[in-house]
Scaffold this active site. Structure first.
Site, PDB file in Angstrom:
ATOM      1  N   ASP A   1       4.283  40.369 -30.547  1.00 34.59           N
ATOM      2  CA  ASP A   1       3.862  41.779 -30.804  1.00 34.59           C
ATOM      3  C   ASP A   1       3.460  42.041 -32.335  1.00 34.59           C
ATOM      4  O   ASP A   1       2.428  42.699 -32.446  1.00 34.59           O
ATOM      5  CB  ASP A   1       4.984  42.499 -30.462  1.00 34.59           C
ATOM      6  CG  ASP A   1       5.311  42.548 -28.997  1.00 34.59           C
ATOM      7  OD1 ASP A   1       4.438  42.296 -28.168  1.00 34.59           O
ATOM      8  OD2 ASP A   1       6.512  42.789 -28.682  1.00 34.59           O
ATOM      9  N   CYS A   2       3.992  41.210 -33.393  1.00 35.12           N
ATOM     10  CA  CYS A   2       3.492  41.552 -34.746  1.00 35.12           C
ATOM     11  C   CYS A   2       2.406  40.665 -35.241  1.00 35.12           C
ATOM     12  O   CYS A   2       1.765  40.733 -36.152  1.00 35.12           O
ATOM     13  CB  CYS A   2       4.892  41.452 -35.732  1.00 35.12           C
ATOM     14  SG  CYS A   2       5.938  40.030 -35.110  1.00 35.12           S
ATOM     15  N   TYR A   3       2.285  39.761 -34.271  1.00 34.16           N
ATOM     16  CA  TYR A   3       1.201  38.777 -34.728  1.00 34.16           C
ATOM     17  C   TYR A   3       0.266  38.265 -33.495  1.00 34.16           C
ATOM     18  O   TYR A   3       0.613  37.221 -32.807  1.00 34.16           O
ATOM     19  CB  TYR A   3       1.627  37.291 -35.285  1.00 34.16           C
ATOM     20  CG  TYR A   3       2.342  37.337 -36.460  1.00 34.16           C
ATOM     21  CD1 TYR A   3       1.659  37.482 -37.834  1.00 34.16           C
ATOM     22  CD2 TYR A   3       3.544  37.572 -36.684  1.00 34.16           C
ATOM     23  CE1 TYR A   3       2.132  37.657 -39.030  1.00 34.16           C
ATOM     24  CE2 TYR A   3       4.222  37.655 -37.952  1.00 34.16           C
ATOM     25  CZ  TYR A   3       3.654  37.787 -39.168  1.00 34.16           C
ATOM     26  OH  TYR A   3       3.986  37.931 -40.159  1.00 34.16           O
TER      27      TYR A   3
END
Lengths: 139, 402
Positions: free
Chosen positions: B139-141
């Site tokens: 989700d963050c990368y």
């Protein structure tokens, strides 16, 4: 009068159309030259390559070379074929004991490695043995 | 007469320090005697330039937009795999890494024309390097693929970090079998056809400070053409091994882990190297200054090639089979004569370590110190010495029952 014999090492490039002709035979028969084959190969495109040591009288040698040139053989002197890339050479000297003709020598006491290309037979052993790959073959 | 590092640094700043190389000191001490030489000389510089396999570099490449997490994915630099097992954009590249499609030794001896060492050399030379990465996406990368050129000048950090360099001494390799073998010490011809060694001998850093009295953790050094630091003892550090009565190790002995900013280094002193039939590696330049704090320390720096002995080991049998056998002990003076005698046979010798380049490193370091741009450091902790009890242990294999 003593006629001085000359000995030279040369590289002959045979174009495809000459690859099956007995050219070296004529060097012996017509020009009285002795030969010693140091290396011979035919590439997949059927271009022939031969490294020869030729010995004979200077006049005969010159005529022999003229014959080869006129027949269409390209001639290179051997020393031009194996070159050292001076920038890549690290002067380690690991080539010294591998070269069959002793073309590498240590200059003491600095221990710099001298490449004497006139002793080189263009066997190619040093090319892949050189750790920084400083030796280059140019046929 | 004991001097301190601080006093020597004051002399360096004032342009009054007397600096000589580990080669020059031999003659000077012979002429003046060690007592007088120790009073007059402030620093002795050393150097070595040879293939050092346990070398590598780490990088932080910065974040792409959208971001990618390389850690846990796969990353290649010019087709050579880099170790991506850290946070999002940190990578480690080992000198011995090979492209996945390199034929290796399938057609023996393999050529090993290109690998990690060559990537490091090209990166330091300022060439663009092709980075290809795949990741699993989070989700963050979110990004899963990245293909981009990178250049050392754009990297946040590019750090050379070698876990074992500058071996204090080393084996002499020879081949007792009846066929040619291809080793990390070069091509060895059959029936004791040649012998290869790999040390700068009398110029080598740790041979000039055999008990690590001045060289320690935190010592500032010449590394790859720039400056670096000794980070730790190197892997396989083995200080307690055999020594001559004057303290010179007769076997591998001490090693160094070193670190430094790759951005200020030079491809002249970090050379990608190919060992036929063995693999790729990196030839590294290391130079270490020795502050002459006492006559005893000066005495150590006067070591000559004739004082340093190395074991001759059969790399066709004893080495690969981990047998303790050595064929002979020979001095570097003998090795450098071009010929040694083994089992009454004259064996020609050659070196993998470059002596002219080691001299150049020692002279470069000397010039840096004389010009005032390089000050000496005191170690923040000593390297483990003979008394540490540290030794180089073999693997105790314990078979896993399935």
């Amino acid at each position: 009068m003593i006629v001085m014999a000359t000995t030279k090492r040369i590289v002959l490039h045979f174009p495809k159309r000459l690859a099956d002709r007995a050219i070296v035979y004529h060097l012996v028969k017509d020009f009285d030259l002795q030969f010693n084959i140091l290396k011979a190969s035919i590439t997949p495109e059927e271009e022939g390559l031969m490294v020869l040591e030729l010995t004979g009288k200077q006049a005969d040698y010159d005529k022999g070379i003229q014959y080869l040139t006129e027949t269409g053989v390209r001639i290179q002197s051997l020393g031009q074929n194996v070159l050292r890339n001076e920038e890549r050479c690290t002067q380690c000297g690991v080539c010294i004991t591998l070269c069959p003709t002793g073309a590498f020598e240590l200059e003491r006491p600095a221990r710099r490695v001298v490449f004497q290309d006139e002793k080189c037979l263009a066997c190619g052993l040093c090319i892949k043995a050189c750790p920084p790959r400083a030796m280059e073959l140019h046929f | 007469m004991a001097k301190t590092v601080a006093e020597i640094n004051e002399k360096i700043k004032a342009g009054k320090a007397v600096v000589v190389t580990a080669e020059e000191i031999i003659e000077i001490a012979r002429e003046k005697g060690t007592k007088k030489a120790a009073q007059e000389i402030d620093v002795v510089t050393t150097g070595t330039f040879g293939p050092m396999c346990s070398s590598g570099a780490y990088f932080n490449i910065g974040h792409s937009k959208p971001k990618i997490k390389l850690g846990g994915g796969k990353t290649y630099l010019n087709d050579v795999p880099a170790y991506a097992a850290f946070a999002a954009v940190d990578l480690f590249l080992g000198a011995n890494a090979l492209p996945d499609d390199d034929p290796r030794n399938r057609n023996h001896p393999g050529e090993f024309n290109y690998g990690g060492g060559h990537v490091i050399e090209e990166l330091v030379a300022g060439k663009d390097i092709r980075l290809i990465a795949t990741a699993y996406g989070t989700d963050c990368y979110p990004r899963k693929r990245l293909a981009t050129w990178i250049n050392i000048k754009d990297l946040n950090e590019a750090v050379l970090f070698n876990m074992r360099n500058a071996y204090q001494n080393y084996n002499v390799a020879i081949n007792g079998s009846n066929k040619t073998i291809y080793t990390y010490l070069g091509i060895l011809k059959p029936n004791l056809g040649n012998a290869n060694f790999c040390s700068a001998g009398q110029l080598s850093p740790l041979l000039n400070d055999p008990y690590y009295k001045t060289i320690g953790i935190g010592t500032k050094i010449f590394l790859g053409g720039g400056t670096g630091l000794i980070a730790w003892q190197g892997t396989q550090h083995d200080p307690a091994g055999l020594r001559t009565p004057s303290g010179v190790p007769k076997r591998g002995a001490g090693t160094l882990a070193v670190i430094g900013d790759l951005k200020q280094m030079s491809p002249k002193w970090l050379v990608g190297t190919s060992m036929l039939g063995y693999g790729v590696t990196l030839t590294v330049g290391v130079g270490i200054p020795i502050p002459i704090l006492s006559e005893e320390i000066l005495q150590y720096t006067t070591v000559t090639d004739a004082d340093i002995l190395a074991p001759v080991i059969d790399y066709s049998d004893a080495y690969p089979q981990r047998k303790p056998d050595i064929l002979a002990e020979v001095s570097y003076a003998e090795l450098k004569s071009g010929q040694i005698k083994i089992q009454s046979k004259k064996v020609p010798t050659a070196s993998l370590s470059s002596y002219p380049k080691a001299v150049e490193i020692a002279n470069t370091l000397k010039q840096w110190i004389l010009s005032g741009q390089f000050l000496l450091t005191e170690p923040v902790a000593p390297l483990p010495g003979v008394e540490s009890g540290i030794s180089f242990k073999p693997l105790n294999e314990r078979p896993i029952e399935e």
